[in-house]
Design a protein around this motif. Structure first.
Motif, PDB file in Angstrom:
ATOM      1  N   PRO A  75       0.804  -1.225   0.000  1.00 53.91           N
ATOM      2  CA  PRO A  75       0.000   0.000   0.000  1.00 53.91           C
ATOM      3  C   PRO A  75       0.837   1.275   0.000  1.00 53.91           C
ATOM      4  O   PRO A  75       0.393   2.299  -0.502  1.00 53.91           O
ATOM      5  CB  PRO A  75      -0.845  -0.117   1.263  1.00 53.91           C
ATOM      6  N   ARG A  76       2.043   1.212   0.513  1.00 49.88           N
ATOM      7  CA  ARG A  76       2.884   2.415   0.549  1.00 49.88           C
ATOM      8  C   ARG A  76       3.439   2.785  -0.826  1.00 49.88           C
ATOM      9  O   ARG A  76       3.988   3.868  -1.002  1.00 49.88           O
ATOM     10  CB  ARG A  76       4.022   2.215   1.539  1.00 49.88           C
ATOM     11  N   ALA A  77       3.277   1.904  -1.809  1.00 47.18           N
ATOM     12  CA  ALA A  77       3.748   2.193  -3.166  1.00 47.18           C
ATOM     13  C   ALA A  77       2.949   3.329  -3.803  1.00 47.18           C
ATOM     14  O   ALA A  77       3.443   4.000  -4.697  1.00 47.18           O
ATOM     15  CB  ALA A  77       3.667   0.947  -4.044  1.00 47.18           C
ATOM     16  N   GLY A  78       1.722   3.523  -3.376  1.00 49.07           N
ATOM     17  CA  GLY A  78       0.900   4.604  -3.915  1.00 49.07           C
ATOM     18  C   GLY A  78       0.185   4.225  -5.190  1.00 49.07           C
ATOM     19  O   GLY A  78      -0.996   4.468  -5.329  1.00 49.07           O
ATOM     20  N   ARG A  79       0.886   3.620  -6.138  1.00 47.35           N
ATOM     21  CA  ARG A  79       0.304   3.154  -7.403  1.00 47.35           C
ATOM     22  C   ARG A  79       0.764   1.728  -7.656  1.00 47.35           C
ATOM     23  O   ARG A  79       1.909   1.399  -7.402  1.00 47.35           O
ATOM     24  CB  ARG A  79       0.767   4.024  -8.574  1.00 47.35           C
ATOM     25  N   ALA A  80      -0.134   0.942  -8.181  1.00 52.23           N
ATOM     26  CA  ALA A  80       0.211  -0.436  -8.533  1.00 52.23           C
ATOM     27  C   ALA A  80       0.654  -0.453  -9.982  1.00 52.23           C
ATOM     28  O   ALA A  80      -0.141  -0.608 -10.899  1.00 52.23           O
ATOM     29  CB  ALA A  80      -0.984  -1.347  -8.311  1.00 52.23           C
ATOM     30  N   MET A  81       1.961  -0.274 -10.196  1.00 52.55           N
ATOM     31  CA  MET A  81       2.494  -0.166 -11.546  1.00 52.55           C
ATOM     32  C   MET A  81       3.874  -0.817 -11.632  1.00 52.55           C
ATOM     33  O   MET A  81       4.662  -0.731 -10.702  1.00 52.55           O
ATOM     34  CB  MET A  81       2.601   1.299 -11.943  1.00 52.55           C
ATOM     35  N   LEU A  82       4.146  -1.430 -12.778  1.00 52.42           N
ATOM     36  CA  LEU A  82       5.439  -2.025 -13.078  1.00 52.42           C
ATOM     37  C   LEU A  82       5.805  -1.604 -14.494  1.00 52.42           C
ATOM     38  O   LEU A  82       4.998  -1.743 -15.409  1.00 52.42           O
ATOM     39  CB  LEU A  82       5.345  -3.556 -12.992  1.00 52.42           C
ATOM     40  N   ALA A  83       7.002  -1.078 -14.679  1.00 51.95           N
ATOM     41  CA  ALA A  83       7.479  -0.722 -16.015  1.00 51.95           C
ATOM     42  C   ALA A  83       8.903  -1.244 -16.171  1.00 51.95           C
ATOM     43  O   ALA A  83       9.736  -1.047 -15.290  1.00 51.95           O
ATOM     44  CB  ALA A  83       7.440   0.788 -16.209  1.00 51.95           C
ATOM     45  N   THR A  84       9.164  -1.917 -17.284  1.00 53.46           N
ATOM     46  CA  THR A  84      10.477  -2.499 -17.516  1.00 53.46           C
ATOM     47  C   THR A  84      10.670  -2.734 -19.008  1.00 53.46           C
ATOM     48  O   THR A  84       9.794  -2.426 -19.817  1.00 53.46           O
ATOM     49  CB  THR A  84      10.638  -3.822 -16.726  1.00 53.46           C
ATOM     50  N   HIS A  85      11.805  -3.277 -19.371  1.00 52.14           N
ATOM     51  CA  HIS A  85      12.085  -3.748 -20.726  1.00 52.14           C
ATOM     52  C   HIS A  85      12.390  -5.233 -20.627  1.00 52.14           C
ATOM     53  O   HIS A  85      13.053  -5.668 -19.685  1.00 52.14           O
ATOM     54  CB  HIS A  85      13.300  -3.030 -21.332  1.00 52.14           C
ATOM     55  N   ILE A  86      11.898  -6.011 -21.589  1.00 52.44           N
ATOM     56  CA  ILE A  86      12.144  -7.445 -21.588  1.00 52.44           C
ATOM     57  C   ILE A  86      12.682  -7.867 -22.954  1.00 52.44           C
ATOM     58  O   ILE A  86      12.644  -7.092 -23.904  1.00 52.44           O
ATOM     59  CB  ILE A  86      10.870  -8.255 -21.248  1.00 52.44           C
ATOM     60  N   ARG A  87      13.157  -9.098 -23.016  1.00 49.58           N
ATOM     61  CA  ARG A  87      13.569  -9.695 -24.284  1.00 49.58           C
ATOM     62  C   ARG A  87      12.506 -10.706 -24.688  1.00 49.58           C
ATOM     63  O   ARG A  87      11.974 -11.427 -23.852  1.00 49.58           O
ATOM     64  CB  ARG A  87      14.920 -10.398 -24.132  1.00 49.58           C
ATOM     65  N   LEU A  88      12.233 -10.762 -25.985  1.00 53.70           N
ATOM     66  CA  LEU A  88      11.257 -11.723 -26.493  1.00 53.70           C
ATOM     67  C   LEU A  88      11.913 -12.590 -27.560  1.00 53.70           C
ATOM     68  O   LEU A  88      12.463 -12.078 -28.534  1.00 53.70           O
ATOM     69  CB  LEU A  88      10.040 -11.007 -27.079  1.00 53.70           C
ATOM     70  N   ALA A  89      11.836 -13.893 -27.369  1.00 50.90           N
ATOM     71  CA  ALA A  89      12.474 -14.830 -28.279  1.00 50.90           C
ATOM     72  C   ALA A  89      11.767 -14.897 -29.621  1.00 50.90           C
ATOM     73  O   ALA A  89      12.395 -15.078 -30.647  1.00 50.90           O
ATOM     74  CB  ALA A  89      12.517 -16.218 -27.653  1.00 50.90           C
ATOM     75  N   THR A  90      10.457 -14.736 -29.617  1.00 53.61           N
ATOM     76  CA  THR A  90       9.676 -14.871 -30.832  1.00 53.61           C
ATOM     77  C   THR A  90       8.277 -14.330 -30.579  1.00 53.61           C
ATOM     78  O   THR A  90       7.963 -13.910 -29.464  1.00 53.61           O
ATOM     79  CB  THR A  90       9.624 -16.345 -31.291  1.00 53.61           C
ATOM     80  N   SER A  91       7.419 -14.364 -31.572  1.00 56.84           N
ATOM     81  CA  SER A  91       6.032 -13.945 -31.398  1.00 56.84           C
ATOM     82  C   SER A  91       5.370 -14.859 -30.378  1.00 56.84           C
ATOM     83  O   SER A  91       5.583 -16.072 -30.389  1.00 56.84           O
ATOM     84  CB  SER A  91       5.287 -14.023 -32.725  1.00 56.84           C
ATOM     85  N   GLN A  92       4.581 -14.256 -29.480  1.00 57.94           N
ATOM     86  CA  GLN A  92       4.013 -15.049 -28.399  1.00 57.94           C
ATOM     87  C   GLN A  92       2.963 -14.273 -27.615  1.00 57.94           C
ATOM     88  O   GLN A  92       2.742 -13.095 -27.844  1.00 57.94           O
ATOM     89  CB  GLN A  92       5.113 -15.493 -27.449  1.00 57.94           C
ATOM     90  N   THR A  93       2.367 -14.962 -26.651  1.00 62.76           N
ATOM     91  CA  THR A  93       1.406 -14.363 -25.736  1.00 62.76           C
ATOM     92  C   THR A  93       2.110 -14.039 -24.433  1.00 62.76           C
ATOM     93  O   THR A  93       2.891 -14.843 -23.927  1.00 62.76           O
ATOM     94  CB  THR A  93       0.238 -15.341 -25.454  1.00 62.76           C
ATOM     95  N   LEU A  94       1.836 -12.853 -23.897  1.00 62.10           N
ATOM     96  CA  LEU A  94       2.329 -12.471 -22.575  1.00 62.10           C
ATOM     97  C   LEU A  94       1.134 -12.345 -21.641  1.00 62.10           C
ATOM     98  O   LEU A  94       0.037 -11.972 -22.072  1.00 62.10           O
ATOM     99  CB  LEU A  94       3.080 -11.149 -22.632  1.00 62.10           C
ATOM    100  N   LEU A  95       1.363 -12.633 -20.376  1.00 61.57           N
ATOM    101  CA  LEU A  95       0.305 -12.597 -19.373  1.00 61.57           C
ATOM    102  C   LEU A  95       0.813 -11.841 -18.154  1.00 61.57           C
ATOM    103  O   LEU A  95       1.896 -12.134 -17.653  1.00 61.57           O
ATOM    104  CB  LEU A  95      -0.084 -14.033 -18.971  1.00 61.57           C
ATOM    105  N   ALA A  96       0.037 -10.868 -17.699  1.00 64.64           N
ATOM    106  CA  ALA A  96       0.337 -10.148 -16.457  1.00 64.64           C
ATOM    107  C   ALA A  96      -0.700 -10.561 -15.428  1.00 64.64           C
ATOM    108  O   ALA A  96      -1.899 -10.596 -15.724  1.00 64.64           O
ATOM    109  CB  ALA A  96       0.290  -8.649 -16.684  1.00 64.64           C
TER     110      ALA A  96
END
Length: 145
Positions: A98-119
């Motif tokens: 709760p002390r984070a203030g906002r529920a957010m995650l931002a990053t950069h990732i590597r993707l091996a190929t076309s695919q589905t991502l799930l959060a």
């Protein structure tokens, strides 16, 4: 001890190692079960933001925002991202509170190929919320060789 001679003699065998090993949708489902403990997930409250078409899979911006008041009584405990075709299906888990203030995650990732991502977001009431996205990758990353 590995000497240059032994390395040279072993090099033909290295060519026989599998290349481009990817996780499967089943591997991703298993990783998600590990995060949720098998609890059901509901679509909604989570917004996974990633471009649907990626030219270079080596660095792909990704963000996840969860709709939550972030109070002591009602907050996000963790946000996790999973994929079905990279070598490792579990991309990242961020623990927040709760002390984070906002529920957010931002990053950069590597993707091996076309695919589905799930959060997936784990909330303080024990519920799990999710969003998914399909991504087409024209130049793959995570491939050795």
């Amino acid at each position: 001890m590995i000497t240059p001679r032994r390395l040279l003699l072993a090099s033909p065998a290295l060519l026989l190692l599998p290349r481009g090993v990817h996780a499967t949708p089943e591997d991703m489902a298993e990783a998600v079960r590990g995060f949720t403990g098998g609890a059901p997930m509901t679509r909604g409250r989570v917004a996974l933001d990633i471009s649907p078409l990626v030219e270079n899979g080596n660095t792909v911006p990704l963000s996840v925002i969860v709709d939550s008041p972030m109070t002591e009584a009602d907050h996000v405990r963790a946000i996790a991202v999973f994929n079905e075709r990279n070598p490792q299906p579990h991309v990242i888990t961020a623990q927040i509170g709760p002390r984070a203030g906002r529920a957010m995650l931002a990053t950069h990732i590597r993707l091996a190929t076309s695919q589905t991502l799930l959060a997936v977001a784990s909330l303080s009431d024990g519920s799990f919320w999710s969003d998914q996205a399909q991504v087409v990758v024209t130049l793959a990353a995570c491939i050795e060789g």
